[in-house]
Design an enzyme around this catalytic site. Structure first.
Site, PDB file in Angstrom:
ATOM      1  N   GLN A  47     -24.888 -24.715  12.503  1.00  0.00           N
ATOM      2  CA  GLN A  47     -26.028 -24.219  12.462  1.00  0.00           C
ATOM      3  C   GLN A  47     -26.488 -23.217  13.675  1.00  0.00           C
ATOM      4  O   GLN A  47     -26.976 -22.212  13.486  1.00  0.00           O
ATOM      5  CB  GLN A  47     -27.186 -25.158  12.544  1.00  0.00           C
ATOM      6  CG  GLN A  47     -27.145 -26.223  11.212  1.00  0.00           C
ATOM      7  CD  GLN A  47     -28.150 -27.459  11.449  1.00  0.00           C
ATOM      8  OE1 GLN A  47     -28.624 -27.820  12.566  1.00  0.00           O
ATOM      9  NE2 GLN A  47     -28.354 -28.106  10.047  1.00  0.00           N
TER      10      GLN A  47
ATOM     11  N   HIS B 257     -27.192 -17.957  14.900  1.00  0.00           N
ATOM     12  CA  HIS B 257     -27.583 -17.158  15.831  1.00  0.00           C
ATOM     13  C   HIS B 257     -26.573 -16.137  16.510  1.00  0.00           C
ATOM     14  O   HIS B 257     -25.836 -16.384  17.313  1.00  0.00           O
ATOM     15  CB  HIS B 257     -28.380 -17.840  16.809  1.00  0.00           C
ATOM     16  CG  HIS B 257     -29.305 -18.896  16.312  1.00  0.00           C
ATOM     17  ND1 HIS B 257     -30.738 -18.309  16.061  1.00  0.00           N
ATOM     18  CD2 HIS B 257     -29.259 -19.909  15.608  1.00  0.00           C
ATOM     19  CE1 HIS B 257     -31.431 -19.357  15.609  1.00  0.00           C
ATOM     20  NE2 HIS B 257     -30.536 -20.550  15.168  1.00  0.00           N
TER      21      HIS B 257
ATOM     22  N   ARG C 191      -6.602 -25.501  17.780  1.00  0.00           N
ATOM     23  CA  ARG C 191      -5.271 -25.157  17.481  1.00  0.00           C
ATOM     24  C   ARG C 191      -4.504 -25.158  18.826  1.00  0.00           C
ATOM     25  O   ARG C 191      -3.232 -25.604  18.471  1.00  0.00           O
ATOM     26  CB  ARG C 191      -5.299 -23.684  16.962  1.00  0.00           C
ATOM     27  CG  ARG C 191      -6.003 -23.357  15.736  1.00  0.00           C
ATOM     28  CD  ARG C 191      -6.123 -21.782  15.376  1.00  0.00           C
ATOM     29  NE  ARG C 191      -4.582 -21.528  14.960  1.00  0.00           N
ATOM     30  CZ  ARG C 191      -4.260 -20.409  15.003  1.00  0.00           C
ATOM     31  NH1 ARG C 191      -4.946 -19.260  15.430  1.00  0.00           N
ATOM     32  NH2 ARG C 191      -3.054 -19.949  14.542  1.00  0.00           N
TER      33      ARG C 191
ATOM     34  N   ARG D 257      -6.067 -31.271  12.114  1.00  0.00           N
ATOM     35  CA  ARG D 257      -7.359 -31.368  12.330  1.00  0.00           C
ATOM     36  C   ARG D 257      -8.242 -31.186  10.962  1.00  0.00           C
ATOM     37  O   ARG D 257      -9.149 -31.150  11.162  1.00  0.00           O
ATOM     38  CB  ARG D 257      -7.888 -30.598  13.371  1.00  0.00           C
ATOM     39  CG  ARG D 257      -7.488 -29.031  13.113  1.00  0.00           C
ATOM     40  CD  ARG D 257      -8.302 -28.130  13.788  1.00  0.00           C
ATOM     41  NE  ARG D 257      -8.102 -26.848  13.117  1.00  0.00           N
ATOM     42  CZ  ARG D 257      -8.533 -25.722  13.699  1.00  0.00           C
ATOM     43  NH1 ARG D 257      -9.271 -25.572  14.374  1.00  0.00           N
ATOM     44  NH2 ARG D 257      -8.015 -24.522  13.137  1.00  0.00           N
TER      45      ARG D 257
ATOM     46  N   LEU E 187     -32.554 -13.526  27.466  1.00  0.00           N
ATOM     47  CA  LEU E 187     -33.811 -14.393  27.424  1.00  0.00           C
ATOM     48  C   LEU E 187     -34.479 -14.011  26.169  1.00  0.00           C
ATOM     49  O   LEU E 187     -35.400 -14.962  25.245  1.00  0.00           O
ATOM     50  CB  LEU E 187     -34.808 -14.300  28.633  1.00  0.00           C
ATOM     51  CG  LEU E 187     -35.752 -15.013  28.669  1.00  0.00           C
ATOM     52  CD1 LEU E 187     -35.275 -16.810  28.745  1.00  0.00           C
ATOM     53  CD2 LEU E 187     -36.630 -14.923  29.886  1.00  0.00           C
ATOM     54  N   HIS E 188     -34.591 -12.829  25.552  1.00  0.00           N
ATOM     55  CA  HIS E 188     -35.248 -12.344  24.401  1.00  0.00           C
ATOM     56  C   HIS E 188     -34.652 -13.273  23.268  1.00  0.00           C
ATOM     57  O   HIS E 188     -35.445 -13.829  22.155  1.00  0.00           O
ATOM     58  CB  HIS E 188     -35.388 -10.892  24.144  1.00  0.00           C
ATOM     59  CG  HIS E 188     -35.618 -10.572  22.754  1.00  0.00           C
ATOM     60  ND1 HIS E 188     -36.690 -11.048  22.341  1.00  0.00           N
ATOM     61  CD2 HIS E 188     -34.963  -9.754  21.751  1.00  0.00           C
ATOM     62  CE1 HIS E 188     -36.633 -10.463  20.893  1.00  0.00           C
ATOM     63  NE2 HIS E 188     -35.729 -10.133  20.506  1.00  0.00           N
TER      64      HIS E 188
ATOM     65  N   ARG F 253     -35.400 -23.362  16.471  1.00  0.00           N
ATOM     66  CA  ARG F 253     -34.737 -24.582  16.505  1.00  0.00           C
ATOM     67  C   ARG F 253     -35.520 -25.794  17.215  1.00  0.00           C
ATOM     68  O   ARG F 253     -34.984 -26.713  17.362  1.00  0.00           O
ATOM     69  CB  ARG F 253     -33.335 -24.545  17.093  1.00  0.00           C
ATOM     70  CG  ARG F 253     -32.396 -23.394  16.282  1.00  0.00           C
ATOM     71  CD  ARG F 253     -32.090 -23.871  15.107  1.00  0.00           C
ATOM     72  NE  ARG F 253     -31.178 -22.932  14.431  1.00  0.00           N
ATOM     73  CZ  ARG F 253     -30.757 -23.122  13.311  1.00  0.00           C
ATOM     74  NH1 ARG F 253     -31.403 -24.032  12.468  1.00  0.00           N
ATOM     75  NH2 ARG F 253     -30.151 -22.010  12.507  1.00  0.00           N
TER      76      ARG F 253
HETATM   77  C1  LIG Z   1     -34.976 -24.352   9.618  1.00  0.00           C
HETATM   78  C2  LIG Z   1     -33.916 -23.537   9.122  1.00  0.00           C
HETATM   79  C3  LIG Z   1     -33.325 -23.854   7.866  1.00  0.00           C
HETATM   80  C4  LIG Z   1     -32.114 -22.873   7.709  1.00  0.00           C
HETATM   81  N1  LIG Z   1     -31.400 -22.978   6.314  1.00  0.00           N
HETATM   82  C5  LIG Z   1     -30.413 -22.303   6.115  1.00  0.00           C
HETATM   83  C6  LIG Z   1     -29.648 -22.428   5.013  1.00  0.00           C
HETATM   84  O1  LIG Z   1     -30.061 -23.289   4.067  1.00  0.00           O
HETATM   85  N2  LIG Z   1     -28.812 -21.643   4.631  1.00  0.00           N
HETATM   86  C7  LIG Z   1     -28.434 -20.714   5.492  1.00  0.00           C
HETATM   87  O2  LIG Z   1     -27.413 -19.921   5.396  1.00  0.00           O
HETATM   88  N3  LIG Z   1     -28.837 -20.559   6.697  1.00  0.00           N
HETATM   89  C8  LIG Z   1     -29.935 -21.273   7.127  1.00  0.00           C
HETATM   90  N4  LIG Z   1     -30.817 -21.080   8.328  1.00  0.00           N
HETATM   91  C9  LIG Z   1     -30.043 -19.988   9.055  1.00  0.00           C
HETATM   92  C10 LIG Z   1     -30.857 -18.571   9.105  1.00  0.00           C
HETATM   93  O3  LIG Z   1     -31.036 -18.233   7.767  1.00  0.00           O
HETATM   94  C11 LIG Z   1     -30.589 -17.830  10.126  1.00  0.00           C
HETATM   95  O4  LIG Z   1     -29.158 -17.252   9.969  1.00  0.00           O
HETATM   96  C12 LIG Z   1     -30.632 -18.259  11.581  1.00  0.00           C
HETATM   97  O5  LIG Z   1     -31.838 -18.983  11.966  1.00  0.00           O
HETATM   98  C13 LIG Z   1     -30.466 -17.264  12.754  1.00  0.00           C
HETATM   99  O6  LIG Z   1     -31.531 -16.497  12.611  1.00  0.00           O
HETATM  100  P1  LIG Z   1     -31.418 -14.740  12.824  1.00  0.00           P
HETATM  101  O7  LIG Z   1     -30.582 -14.133  11.971  1.00  0.00           O
HETATM  102  O8  LIG Z   1     -32.950 -14.340  12.898  1.00  0.00           O
HETATM  103  O9  LIG Z   1     -30.734 -14.807  14.435  1.00  0.00           O
HETATM  104  P2  LIG Z   1     -29.693 -14.193  15.036  1.00  0.00           P
HETATM  105  O10 LIG Z   1     -28.435 -13.772  14.597  1.00  0.00           O
HETATM  106  O11 LIG Z   1     -30.022 -14.384  16.431  1.00  0.00           O
HETATM  107  O12 LIG Z   1     -30.411 -12.617  14.889  1.00  0.00           O
HETATM  108  C14 LIG Z   1     -31.702 -12.302  15.386  1.00  0.00           C
HETATM  109  C15 LIG Z   1     -32.289 -11.015  15.135  1.00  0.00           C
HETATM  110  O13 LIG Z   1     -31.198  -9.964  15.052  1.00  0.00           O
HETATM  111  C16 LIG Z   1     -31.262  -9.089  13.978  1.00  0.00           C
HETATM  112  N5  LIG Z   1     -29.809  -9.380  13.361  1.00  0.00           N
HETATM  113  C17 LIG Z   1     -28.867  -9.851  14.253  1.00  0.00           C
HETATM  114  N6  LIG Z   1     -27.524  -9.680  13.634  1.00  0.00           N
HETATM  115  C18 LIG Z   1     -27.996  -8.714  12.604  1.00  0.00           C
HETATM  116  C19 LIG Z   1     -27.038  -7.872  11.590  1.00  0.00           C
HETATM  117  N7  LIG Z   1     -25.793  -8.230  11.672  1.00  0.00           N
HETATM  118  N8  LIG Z   1     -27.610  -7.172  10.798  1.00  0.00           N
HETATM  119  C20 LIG Z   1     -29.181  -6.762  11.053  1.00  0.00           C
HETATM  120  N9  LIG Z   1     -29.724  -7.488  11.754  1.00  0.00           N
HETATM  121  C21 LIG Z   1     -29.362  -8.294  12.518  1.00  0.00           C
HETATM  122  C22 LIG Z   1     -32.011  -9.875  12.964  1.00  0.00           C
HETATM  123  O14 LIG Z   1     -33.253  -8.921  13.021  1.00  0.00           O
HETATM  124  C23 LIG Z   1     -32.391 -11.067  13.238  1.00  0.00           C
HETATM  125  O15 LIG Z   1     -33.388 -11.841  12.750  1.00  0.00           O
HETATM  126  C24 LIG Z   1     -31.561 -21.736   8.756  1.00  0.00           C
HETATM  127  C25 LIG Z   1     -32.343 -21.738   9.655  1.00  0.00           C
HETATM  128  C26 LIG Z   1     -33.431 -22.489  10.164  1.00  0.00           C
HETATM  129  C27 LIG Z   1     -34.332 -22.140  11.479  1.00  0.00           C
END
Ligand SMILES: Cc1cc2nc3c(=O)[nH]c(=O)nc-3n(C[C@H](O)[C@H](O)[C@H](O)COP(=O)(O)OP(=O)(O)OC[C@H]3O[C@@H](n4cnc5c(N)ncnc54)[C@H](O)[C@@H]3O)c2cc1C
Length: 280
Positions: free
Chosen positions: A85, A89, A100, A169, A186-187, A196
């Site tokens: 999970q 991020h 490995r 493994r 920090l952001h 989370r």
């Molecule tokens: C309660 C909960 C339930 C969830 N359930 C599921 C699930 O069932 N299945 C599943 O697959 N995931 C699940 N997730 C994961 C969720 O979909 C996000 O992948 C995860 O929370 C990371 O968020 P993020 O992409 O905003 O974060 P980060 O990857 O840190 O990205 C932060 C921000 O940066 C930008 N960014 C980062 N990388 C890119 C990129 N390559 N292209 C464009 N913009 C980018 C986006 O604006 C993004 O919002 C869950 C998350 C939560 C909190």
């Protein structure tokens, strides 16, 4: 500019049964955020109250890049299912323990008795508040423990037979503990915490997020307070919800005294009054 709070570095904050969060290093403090934001004037920090006002303004208006000037590096020990999970991020740098190169640890996560709950009927992703009968729960925990031990013994057998670690493994369960170094600004850390620490996140990752938050609030007290006020504990309404609220809020009036005593700054009072006007 650099950190004076060295007491946080290297300390292991225990999480779950065999995990921890350990701050390895960090760069910058609240003052670094202010300094970055004021770069256009060529001036650094001012009085504490002016700096606080600026940080709160930045957070409130999502001027996020000054918060990216601060970086933190953690050593985390966590079960593989939590790591799966966490790794979603993407705005962080990760270096993980390698199964490995090295033998996997014999530590496996077992939920506490009170965490053995039934499936939630409201949220298809979550456990409910209802604890399962303690006798049954204990049986579930024992059964999990037995199968963890069994698969680890099997893993050891494979290694003794000369099988490569990368193959030996593959049948280990996702309750097995892994470790990584995790560096993030920090952001993006605030974003991780918002998602989370929330009650929708799985309990096990919440434990880690809340532990990290405890560290962060001591090193970056002004930024954390702003995050807590404007992001973590704020709510947003959809257009339909707002339309509904508007039907009830026609007579909404506040005196300046009421707004001041609620702790709103001068600019927040103006912003709040504008929002209230828009609700009418
Ligand atoms: C309660 C909960 C339930 C969830 N359930 C599921 C699930 O069932 N299945 C599943 O697959 N995931 C699940 N997730 C994961 C969720 O979909 C996000 O992948 C995860 O929370 C990371 O968020 P993020 O992409 O905003 O974060 P980060 O990857 O840190 O990205 C932060 C921000 O940066 C930008 N960014 C980062 N990388 C890119 C990129 N390559 N292209 C464009 N913009 C980018 C986006 O604006 C993004 O919002 C869950 C998350 C939560 C909190």
């Amino acid at each position: 500019m650099d950190n004076n709070n060295k007491e946080f570095i290297g300390k292991e904050y225990k999480c779950l049964d065999h995990g921890f969060v350990r701050l390895v290093d960090y760069m910058g403090d609240d003052a670094s955020i202010v300094q970055a934001a004021r770069v256009s004037y060529g001036k650094g920090t001012k009085s504490v109250s002016e700096d606080t006002t600026l940080i709160r303004y930045l957070m409130r208006n999502q001027h996020t890049s000054p918060f990216e000037m601060v970086e933190l590096k953690f050593h985390i020990r966590l079960p593989i299912f939590v790591a799966r999970q966490w790794i979603r991020h993407r705005t962080a740098n990760v270096n993980e323990y390698s199964g490995r190169y090295s033998e996997m640890s014999d530590d496996f996560y077992l939920p506490e008795l009170t965490q053995i709950r039934s499936q939630s009927l409201v949220n298809k992703q979550a456990r409910s508040e209802v604890e399962i009968d303690p006798h049954i729960s204990q049986n579930i925990i024992s059964s999990m423990e037995n199968s963890q031990k069994e698969s680890y013994n099997e893993y050891q057998d494979y290694l003794e037979m000369g099988l490569a670690r990368e193959l030996a493994r593959i049948n280990l369960p996702v309750s097995n503990y892994t470790e990584w170094y995790w560096k993030i600004d920090l952001h993006n850390l605030f974003r991780f915490l918002k998602l989370r620490m929330d009650h929708h996140a799985q309990y096990e990752i919440q434990v880690y997020a809340k532990t990290i938050a405890e560290i962060i609030k001591q090193i970056y007290p002004i930024s954390y307070q702003a995050f807590s006020d404007y992001i973590l504990n704020s709510v947003t309404f959809s257009h339909s919800e707002l339309s509904l609220l508007k039907t009830k809020f026609t007579n909404l009036e506040f005196t300046d005294e009421e707004l001041k005593s609620a702790g709103l700054s001068k600019s927040e009072i103006i912003e709040f009054k504008n929002k209230i006007e828009n609700l009418k």
